[in-house]
Design a protein around this motif. Structure first.
Motif, PDB file in Angstrom:
ATOM      1  N   PRO A 134     -28.776  35.520 -28.517  1.00 21.43           N
ATOM      2  CA  PRO A 134     -28.006  36.117 -27.382  1.00 21.43           C
ATOM      3  C   PRO A 134     -29.040  35.256 -26.039  1.00 21.43           C
ATOM      4  N   ALA A 135     -30.099  35.462 -25.992  1.00 24.66           N
ATOM      5  CA  ALA A 135     -30.960  35.087 -24.963  1.00 24.66           C
ATOM      6  C   ALA A 135     -30.756  33.256 -25.005  1.00 24.66           C
ATOM      7  N   GLU A 136     -30.826  32.610 -26.043  1.00 17.67           N
ATOM      8  CA  GLU A 136     -30.449  31.139 -26.038  1.00 17.67           C
ATOM      9  C   GLU A 136     -29.102  31.009 -25.420  1.00 17.67           C
ATOM     10  N   ASP A 137     -28.001  31.781 -25.868  1.00 22.85           N
ATOM     11  CA  ASP A 137     -26.647  31.554 -25.058  1.00 22.85           C
ATOM     12  C   ASP A 137     -26.662  31.625 -23.881  1.00 22.85           C
ATOM     13  N   LYS A 138     -27.220  32.676 -23.453  1.00 18.30           N
ATOM     14  CA  LYS A 138     -27.398  33.023 -21.984  1.00 18.30           C
ATOM     15  C   LYS A 138     -28.537  31.933 -21.256  1.00 18.30           C
ATOM     16  N   ALA A 139     -29.130  31.511 -22.011  1.00 24.67           N
ATOM     17  CA  ALA A 139     -29.986  30.370 -21.195  1.00 24.67           C
ATOM     18  C   ALA A 139     -29.247  29.117 -21.224  1.00 24.67           C
ATOM     19  N   ALA A 140     -28.267  28.811 -21.943  1.00 27.22           N
ATOM     20  CA  ALA A 140     -27.447  27.649 -22.187  1.00 27.22           C
ATOM     21  C   ALA A 140     -26.467  27.806 -21.234  1.00 27.22           C
ATOM     22  N   GLU A 141     -25.760  29.015 -20.758  1.00 26.75           N
ATOM     23  CA  GLU A 141     -24.887  29.268 -19.894  1.00 26.75           C
ATOM     24  C   GLU A 141     -25.444  28.953 -18.381  1.00 26.75           C
ATOM     25  N   ASP A 142     -26.599  29.459 -18.304  1.00 25.33           N
ATOM     26  CA  ASP A 142     -27.405  29.249 -16.956  1.00 25.33           C
ATOM     27  C   ASP A 142     -27.745  27.902 -16.601  1.00 25.33           C
ATOM     28  N   LYS A 143     -28.083  27.128 -17.612  1.00 28.64           N
ATOM     29  CA  LYS A 143     -28.385  25.613 -17.474  1.00 28.64           C
ATOM     30  C   LYS A 143     -27.155  25.022 -17.161  1.00 28.64           C
ATOM     31  N   ALA A 144     -25.912  25.313 -17.723  1.00 29.95           N
ATOM     32  CA  ALA A 144     -24.808  24.782 -17.544  1.00 29.95           C
ATOM     33  C   ALA A 144     -24.148  25.025 -16.052  1.00 29.95           C
ATOM     34  N   GLU A 145     -24.290  26.238 -15.747  1.00 33.61           N
ATOM     35  CA  GLU A 145     -24.189  26.719 -14.449  1.00 33.61           C
ATOM     36  C   GLU A 145     -24.951  25.745 -13.205  1.00 33.61           C
ATOM     37  N   LYS A 146     -26.404  25.710 -13.657  1.00 33.24           N
ATOM     38  CA  LYS A 146     -27.007  25.104 -12.896  1.00 33.24           C
ATOM     39  C   LYS A 146     -27.048  23.669 -12.587  1.00 33.24           C
ATOM     40  N   LYS A 147     -26.182  23.121 -13.658  1.00 33.44           N
ATOM     41  CA  LYS A 147     -26.094  21.506 -13.554  1.00 33.44           C
ATOM     42  C   LYS A 147     -25.051  21.369 -12.730  1.00 33.44           C
ATOM     43  N   ALA A 148     -23.960  22.309 -12.383  1.00 29.83           N
ATOM     44  CA  ALA A 148     -23.071  22.170 -11.244  1.00 29.83           C
ATOM     45  C   ALA A 148     -23.451  22.291 -10.176  1.00 29.83           C
TER      46      ALA A 148
ATOM     47  N   GLN B 287     -23.937  23.688  -6.187  1.00 26.93           N
ATOM     48  CA  GLN B 287     -23.611  24.782  -5.479  1.00 26.93           C
ATOM     49  C   GLN B 287     -22.183  24.688  -4.934  1.00 26.93           C
ATOM     50  N   ALA B 288     -21.885  23.531  -4.436  1.00 27.70           N
ATOM     51  CA  ALA B 288     -20.559  23.613  -3.840  1.00 27.70           C
ATOM     52  C   ALA B 288     -19.545  23.916  -5.073  1.00 27.70           C
ATOM     53  N   ASP B 289     -19.793  22.954  -6.199  1.00 28.72           N
ATOM     54  CA  ASP B 289     -18.882  22.973  -7.488  1.00 28.72           C
ATOM     55  C   ASP B 289     -18.828  24.726  -7.729  1.00 28.72           C
ATOM     56  N   GLN B 290     -19.818  25.313  -7.881  1.00 28.58           N
ATOM     57  CA  GLN B 290     -20.057  26.719  -8.469  1.00 28.58           C
ATOM     58  C   GLN B 290     -19.274  27.581  -7.529  1.00 28.58           C
ATOM     59  N   PHE B 291     -19.321  27.082  -5.898  1.00 30.64           N
ATOM     60  CA  PHE B 291     -18.634  28.124  -4.937  1.00 30.64           C
ATOM     61  C   PHE B 291     -17.106  27.937  -5.192  1.00 30.64           C
ATOM     62  N   LYS B 292     -16.598  26.668  -5.399  1.00 27.91           N
ATOM     63  CA  LYS B 292     -15.168  26.197  -5.571  1.00 27.91           C
ATOM     64  C   LYS B 292     -14.589  26.630  -6.825  1.00 27.91           C
ATOM     65  N   ALA B 293     -15.250  26.904  -7.733  1.00 26.58           N
ATOM     66  CA  ALA B 293     -14.854  27.251  -8.918  1.00 26.58           C
ATOM     67  C   ALA B 293     -14.693  28.758  -8.942  1.00 26.58           C
ATOM     68  N   PHE B 294     -15.610  29.516  -8.277  1.00 24.66           N
ATOM     69  CA  PHE B 294     -15.288  30.965  -7.896  1.00 24.66           C
ATOM     70  C   PHE B 294     -14.211  31.002  -6.927  1.00 24.66           C
ATOM     71  N   VAL B 295     -13.969  30.378  -6.113  1.00 22.10           N
ATOM     72  CA  VAL B 295     -12.910  30.489  -5.195  1.00 22.10           C
ATOM     73  C   VAL B 295     -11.398  30.239  -5.885  1.00 22.10           C
ATOM     74  N   GLN B 296     -11.442  29.290  -6.749  1.00 16.94           N
ATOM     75  CA  GLN B 296     -10.416  28.819  -7.535  1.00 16.94           C
ATOM     76  C   GLN B 296      -9.873  30.079  -8.625  1.00 16.94           C
ATOM     77  N   LYS B 297     -10.955  30.756  -8.974  1.00 15.34           N
ATOM     78  CA  LYS B 297     -10.860  31.944  -9.974  1.00 15.34           C
ATOM     79  C   LYS B 297     -10.227  33.291  -9.270  1.00 15.34           C
ATOM     80  N   ASN B 298     -10.699  33.463  -7.919  1.00 13.42           N
ATOM     81  CA  ASN B 298     -10.724  34.831  -7.387  1.00 13.42           C
ATOM     82  C   ASN B 298     -10.497  34.724  -6.071  1.00 13.42           C
ATOM     83  N   GLY B 299      -9.970  33.574  -5.370  1.00  8.66           N
ATOM     84  CA  GLY B 299      -9.689  33.514  -4.102  1.00  8.66           C
ATOM     85  C   GLY B 299      -8.027  33.496  -3.748  1.00  8.66           C
TER      86      GLY B 299
END
Length: 160
Positions: free
Chosen positions: A54-68, A70-82
């Protein structure tokens, strides 16, 4: 070179020398002692493999999130919740800075857009929506998000 430049250069060199000396100082015994810190053996690491997945899965998710970005992360959040208006306003975001590191003391983030005209231009209204969406995305005790246009002129700001 001017006098101020010489003084500043001397201060920088002095700080560098002090830093190098303190880094090389060690414990001062002169004995070559072995490090008494221990690490987990291979058996201990293998034994905890069920917990490591589970720690490896979480680390992989964090790594994928950090690859995007900050603007892409923000846009993705707004597309989902805005709202639809927030989605339209955030589609103009080109860059986000300062959203990744927060200390809840004085957090400042900058959002750059492709709007033009500064505070008197067309982007002032959408800037308020962008700031509101940013506050939904990030939370801080004392955060300030500033929205800029394509030329780096202020469009608006808000707390998050």
């Amino acid at each position: 070179m001017g006098m101020k430049t010489k003084i500043a250069l001397g201060a920088v060199v002095g700080i560098a020398v002090i830093g190098a000396l303190s880094a090389n100082a060690g414990d001062g015994d002169g004995d070559a002692k072995s490090d008494n810190r221990t690490s987990a053996s291979a058996g201990e690491k293998a034994g905890g493999s069920s917990e490591a997945k589970p720690a490896e899965d979480k680390a992989a998710e964090d790594k994928a999130e950090k690859k995007a970005s900050q603007a892409d992360q923000f846009k993705a959040f707004v597309q989902k919740n805005g709202t639809s208006k927030e989605k339209d306003a955030v589609s103009h975001v080109t860059k986000v800075q300062g959203a990744d590191e927060q200390n809840d003391i004085l957090d400042a983030a900058d959002v750059y857009t492709d709007f033009t005209g500064g505070i008197m231009g067309e982007g002032t209204g959408p800037a308020k929506l962008i700031a509101s969406a940013f506050a939904d995305w990030k939370d801080s005790e004392n955060g300030l998000v500033t929205i800029y246009d394509a030329d780096g002129e202020l469009l608006g700001n808000g707390q998050f």
